[in-house]
Design a protein around this motif. Structure first.
Motif, mmCIF file in Angstrom:
data_model
loop_
_atom_site.group_PDB
_atom_site.id
_atom_site.type_symbol
_atom_site.label_atom_id
_atom_site.label_comp_id
_atom_site.label_asym_id
_atom_site.label_seq_id
_atom_site.Cartn_x
_atom_site.Cartn_y
_atom_site.Cartn_z
ATOM 1 N N ARG A 135 3.295 -31.365 13.417
ATOM 2 C CA ARG A 135 4.527 -32.152 13.276
ATOM 3 C C ARG A 135 4.693 -33.122 14.445
ATOM 4 O O ARG A 135 4.303 -32.826 15.571
ATOM 5 N N THR A 136 5.262 -34.246 14.148
ATOM 6 C CA THR A 136 5.596 -35.211 15.193
ATOM 7 C C THR A 136 7.099 -35.137 15.478
ATOM 8 O O THR A 136 7.831 -34.383 14.830
ATOM 9 N N GLU A 137 7.547 -35.931 16.407
ATOM 10 C CA GLU A 137 8.984 -35.946 16.702
ATOM 11 C C GLU A 137 9.794 -36.403 15.507
ATOM 12 O O GLU A 137 10.954 -36.031 15.335
ATOM 13 N N ALA A 138 9.157 -37.212 14.661
ATOM 14 C CA ALA A 138 9.870 -37.725 13.481
ATOM 15 C C ALA A 138 9.895 -36.711 12.337
ATOM 16 O O ALA A 138 10.559 -36.925 11.339
ATOM 17 N N GLY A 139 9.156 -35.601 12.476
ATOM 18 C CA GLY A 139 9.151 -34.596 11.424
ATOM 19 C C GLY A 139 7.752 -34.319 10.916
ATOM 20 O O GLY A 139 6.757 -34.580 11.597
ATOM 21 N N LYS A 140 7.678 -33.800 9.698
ATOM 22 C CA LYS A 140 6.411 -33.392 9.108
ATOM 23 C C LYS A 140 5.508 -34.590 8.834
ATOM 24 O O LYS A 140 5.960 -35.658 8.424
ATOM 25 N N VAL A 141 4.220 -34.385 9.070
ATOM 26 C CA VAL A 141 3.244 -35.459 8.860
ATOM 27 C C VAL A 141 2.954 -35.618 7.370
ATOM 28 O O VAL A 141 2.815 -34.646 6.641
ATOM 29 N N GLN A 142 2.886 -36.842 6.911
ATOM 30 C CA GLN A 142 2.456 -37.153 5.551
ATOM 31 C C GLN A 142 1.110 -37.858 5.668
ATOM 32 O O GLN A 142 1.039 -39.011 6.078
ATOM 33 N N LEU A 143 0.043 -37.156 5.335
ATOM 34 C CA LEU A 143 -1.293 -37.710 5.530
ATOM 35 C C LEU A 143 -1.592 -38.801 4.513
ATOM 36 O O LEU A 143 -1.188 -38.718 3.344
ATOM 37 N N LYS A 144 -2.326 -39.801 4.927
ATOM 38 C CA LYS A 144 -2.785 -40.825 4.000
ATOM 39 C C LYS A 144 -3.919 -40.268 3.159
ATOM 40 O O LYS A 144 -4.637 -39.345 3.563
ATOM 41 N N GLN A 145 -4.089 -40.824 1.979
ATOM 42 C CA GLN A 145 -5.126 -40.357 1.061
ATOM 43 C C GLN A 145 -6.513 -40.821 1.521
ATOM 44 O O GLN A 145 -6.652 -41.886 2.124
ATOM 45 N N VAL A 146 -7.505 -40.007 1.236
ATOM 46 C CA VAL A 146 -8.896 -40.394 1.473
ATOM 47 C C VAL A 146 -9.327 -41.320 0.343
ATOM 48 O O VAL A 146 -8.975 -41.108 -0.825
ATOM 49 N N ASP A 147 -10.072 -42.361 0.678
ATOM 50 C CA ASP A 147 -10.574 -43.303 -0.328
ATOM 51 C C ASP A 147 -12.090 -43.113 -0.459
ATOM 52 O O ASP A 147 -12.859 -43.696 0.294
ATOM 53 N N PRO A 148 -12.547 -42.267 -1.399
ATOM 54 C CA PRO A 148 -13.994 -42.038 -1.542
ATOM 55 C C PRO A 148 -14.688 -43.284 -2.071
ATOM 56 O O PRO A 148 -14.275 -43.856 -3.081
ATOM 57 N N ARG A 149 -15.767 -43.685 -1.413
ATOM 58 C CA ARG A 149 -16.441 -44.932 -1.768
ATOM 59 C C ARG A 149 -17.816 -44.718 -2.396
ATOM 60 O O ARG A 149 -18.287 -45.553 -3.150
ATOM 61 N N THR A 150 -18.494 -43.618 -2.030
ATOM 62 C CA THR A 150 -19.836 -43.370 -2.560
ATOM 63 C C THR A 150 -19.778 -42.249 -3.596
ATOM 64 O O THR A 150 -18.778 -41.529 -3.709
ATOM 65 N N GLN A 151 -20.852 -42.082 -4.336
ATOM 66 C CA GLN A 151 -20.906 -41.039 -5.356
ATOM 67 C C GLN A 151 -20.742 -39.659 -4.724
ATOM 68 O O GLN A 151 -20.013 -38.800 -5.241
ATOM 69 N N THR A 152 -21.390 -39.436 -3.583
ATOM 70 C CA THR A 152 -21.281 -38.142 -2.906
ATOM 71 C C THR A 152 -19.849 -37.888 -2.450
ATOM 72 O O THR A 152 -19.321 -36.778 -2.612
ATOM 73 N N GLU A 153 -19.197 -38.906 -1.897
ATOM 74 C CA GLU A 153 -17.815 -38.737 -1.453
ATOM 75 C C GLU A 153 -16.880 -38.480 -2.627
ATOM 76 O O GLU A 153 -15.955 -37.662 -2.531
#
Length: 576
Positions: free
Chosen positions: A136-154
């Motif tokens: 958590r930060t001072e502003a509250g709970k963290v909202q993570l950004k989404q992962v952007d898979p670019r390759t077939q393996t990802e």
């Protein structure tokens, strides 16, 4: 075991050329290389697994923090199997990257390889998946950004990460249920002459958490706790065998709470059971400050072997459990061994290996369901599908790879995705649109997501017999809006339903539907199937271009869905 090789996923080039021509490198990827010095090794000249766990944890944490942009802590580490030991003078290469982010947690994939600088050879050591939570930060709970898979393996790892997360969330509950159902059937433990008393293997050690043991957030470094746990577990294993044991695998680490500088960490280990060539050591970590109460920090089960001069597992002494708790641990170790064998067979085996059908029972349901859905996700993530034929917006694709033939049929319907999911989930109604499903009956309703059916298909050759299949159907709703609805199918075997003379028993290795919401009323349906001898006769003419029965089948499917779009509410399979 992996053979020595110069390539493999664990050493793949981090740079990719995308279809657009862009040079791409995963922004969350972190690499660490360490040469093994004598200070990192045990008295046998092998890298201490505890030291390796510290390196793995720090590499994964750096990857998680690179994605989160904030401090992260280790929440859990999935089961790890160590394929090889690492010697002094060799180089350990560790690579970590974030596979997927959820609300405040993320899965980090870790691969470890070993490199011999003098022979120019490399080999895989282990792969692991760790879960990290952004603080958590001072502003509250963290909202993570989404992962952007670019390759077939990802894209594949991104998709399967949701299934692994599902397993983690129900892991403790499932293991408890499996142990309670399994231990009741184990009977009395046997007495063995000259067996070693379990109490002889008990180890207890206390560590004072000092600043060098803390991370940059002033909490005890998760990798340090795992290293201390490995240390006491190794001492416990030594007391049983009077020899140097080799750690082969670790069941999931789950951190139940934090520890800080100034804590006293109490580490306890004992051999729970010894089998012919392996032993299970239970180990836990508890923390306290001053005269405070003990706080449970972590527990794990570690599997050791003792190797002879030829590198083969040595026969181990038997363990004599102490009354009450020792007897309980003895029984539970037997149940966990069965669970590990089921998991290893179901999850670790290649999908092209035979037998195709895996025996189903309640103890392996979780892993069969995971394998079923993961296999479908892997097939759907492949990027080299070739369009074979198309007719009135129904497309047939094929994929030939490693002597394996797969096909995919795609179409769109003007029906909401959730309604399509509910209608296609109930295989008992599939005969209404698919002439290959002559009869379909529910054998076992395992839970809301997993159902076992017996499917009978008609004979399409004169004088022949029809086929029947015992299918596990596993349903999954989207983990987030970018995920599809999934209905995965694979063959299983049941002793109550053996093959009969009336039908030829067929097998489905991997099949199912991926249902993607394109808009509130438009849904893309993709049907996948990895062709097996039992399935190929129904599609081979279509693939060869000699007929287009696939078109008729999926036109019937579209009509069925549109006619029933308002016919039922979103009910679980048991109520459909």
């Amino acid at each position: 075991m992996s053979s020595e090789t110069g390539d493999g996923d664990f050493m793949e080039d981090p740079l990719f050329i995308l279809e657009s021509g862009e040079v791409y490198r995963n922004p969350t990827e972190v690499k660490m290389s360490q040469i093994v010095l004598p200070c990192h090794a045990n008295h046998c000249g092998e890298l201490s697994v505890g030291q390796l766990l510290k390196w793995m944890d720090s590499t994964a944490c750096l990857s998680a923090e690179r994605h989160a942009g904030s401090p992260c802590i280790t929440a859990s580490v999935d089961d790890i199997h160590f394929e090889h030991t690492i010697g002094v003078g060799q180089v350990v290469n560790i690579k970590a990257k974030v596979n997927r982010a959820f609300t405040s947690s993320m899965e980090v994939g870790i691969s470890v390889s070993c490199e011999d600088l003098f022979s120019d050879s490399q080999w895989n050591v282990c792969n692991a998946f760790a879960t990290f939570v952004a603080r958590r930060t001072e502003a509250g709970k963290v909202q993570l950004k989404q992962v952007d898979p670019r390759t077939q393996t990802e894209q594949m790892e991104y998709s399967i990460a949701a299934e692994r997360r599902r397993m983690r969330l129900i892991h403790a509950e499932i293991i408890t249920d499996l142990l309670s159902s399994s231990t009741a059937q184990l009977g009395e433990c046997q007495e063995y002459q000259n067996a070693v008393s379990g109490e002889r293997t008990r180890v207890e050690s206390v560590e004072l958490v000092l600043p060098p043991h803390a991370n940059h957030q002033v909490s005890t470094f998760g990798g340090q706790i795992m290293a201390w746990m490995e240390n006491v577990a190794t001492i416990s294993a030594c007391r049983l065998c009077n020899a140097h044991p080799t750690l082969r695998s670790i069941d999931m680490f789950h951190f139940r709470g934090p520890s800080h500088i100034g804590d006293r960490l109490v580490l306890k280990a004992i051999v729970n059971n010894a089998f012919k060539h392996s032993m299970e050591v239970g180990v836990c970590a508890e923390a306290y400050q001053g005269a405070g109460e003990l706080r449970h920090i972590n527990s794990a089960f570690m599997i050791f072997e003792v190797l002879n001069k030829d590198g083969k597992p040595r026969t181990l002494p038997r363990i004599r459990p102490e009354p009450v708790d020792g007897y309980r641990r003895y029984q539970e170790a037997i149940a966990r061994k069965k669970i590990r064998l089921d998991r290893k067979y179901i999850i670790s085996c290649k999908h092209a290996e035979v037998p195709l059908s895996v025996p189903w029972d309640i103890s392996n349901q979780m892993y069969l369901s995971y394998s079923n859905v993961s296999a479908l996700k892997i097939m759907a993530a492949r990027g080299n599908w070739m369009l074979s034929t198309e007719k009135n917006k129904v497309s047939l694709y094929t994929l030939e790879e490693d002597q394996m033939l797969c096909f995919k049929v795609e179409t769109t319907v003007n029906v909401p995705a959730e309604q399509v999911f509910q209608l296609l989930s109930d295989l008992r109604r599939r005969h209404e649109w698919d002439r290959h499903y002559q009869q379909c009956d529910v054998i076992i309703q395992a839970d809301e997501d997993d159902t076992i059916y017996r499917v009978a298909t008609p004979c399409f050759s004169r004088g022949g017999k029809g086929q029947d299949f015992i299918l596990l159907a596993s349903r999954r709703k989207p983990c987030d809006p970018r995920d599809p609805y999934l209905i995965a199918l694979r063959s299983v075997t049941l002793p109550t339903h053996p093959a009969t003379e009336e039908y030829t028993r067929g097998e489905v290795l991997c099949a199912g539907f991926s249902i993607i919401e394109e808009s509130s009323d438009v849904t893309m349906i993709s049907y996948y199937n990895q062709a097996t001898p039992g399935v190929l006769p129904y599609i081979s003419n279509d693939i060869a271009g000699l007929s287009s029965s696939f078109y008729g089948t999926f036109q019937s499917c579209s009509k069925y869905l549109e006619e029933n779009r308002d016919s039922l509410a979103a009910l679980p399979p048991s109520e459909l």
